[in-house]
Design a protein around this motif. Sequence first.
Motif, mmCIF file in Angstrom:
data_model
loop_
_atom_site.group_PDB
_atom_site.id
_atom_site.type_symbol
_atom_site.label_atom_id
_atom_site.label_comp_id
_atom_site.label_asym_id
_atom_site.label_seq_id
_atom_site.Cartn_x
_atom_site.Cartn_y
_atom_site.Cartn_z
ATOM 1 N N ALA A 40 0.891 -1.319 -0.006
ATOM 2 C CA ALA A 40 0.194 -0.026 -0.006
ATOM 3 C C ALA A 40 0.901 1.255 0.204
ATOM 4 N N GLU A 43 2.170 1.694 -3.584
ATOM 5 C CA GLU A 43 0.995 2.125 -4.301
ATOM 6 C C GLU A 43 0.761 3.845 -4.207
ATOM 7 N N LYS A 44 1.021 4.137 -2.781
ATOM 8 C CA LYS A 44 0.585 5.546 -2.464
ATOM 9 C C LYS A 44 1.852 6.427 -3.017
ATOM 10 N N HIS A 45 3.040 6.006 -2.682
ATOM 11 C CA HIS A 45 4.278 7.024 -2.739
ATOM 12 C C HIS A 45 5.220 6.539 -4.239
ATOM 13 N N ASP A 55 8.568 7.710 4.906
ATOM 14 C CA ASP A 55 7.080 7.776 5.529
ATOM 15 C C ASP A 55 7.087 6.642 6.403
#
Length: 62
Positions: A40, A43-45, A55
């Motif tokens: 996840a 996919e986000k960064h 993060d």
Amino acid sequence: MSDDKSRRDGRDRSRVAADEDYELDYFAERHGLTRDEARALIEKHGNSRDVLDGDAARQGRR
């Protein structure tokens, strides 16, 4: 075709290869994440190791 593990020159160490299970597992274990949480974040960064490490550290999971 699998990766040639004998060719280790560090060119791709700045990226997390999310399609390689061993890379995803290493990143997840290093930061105390599950495989799904690590995926996840990617996919986000994106797959930049510096951004992902930052993060994960901000979330206090190191």
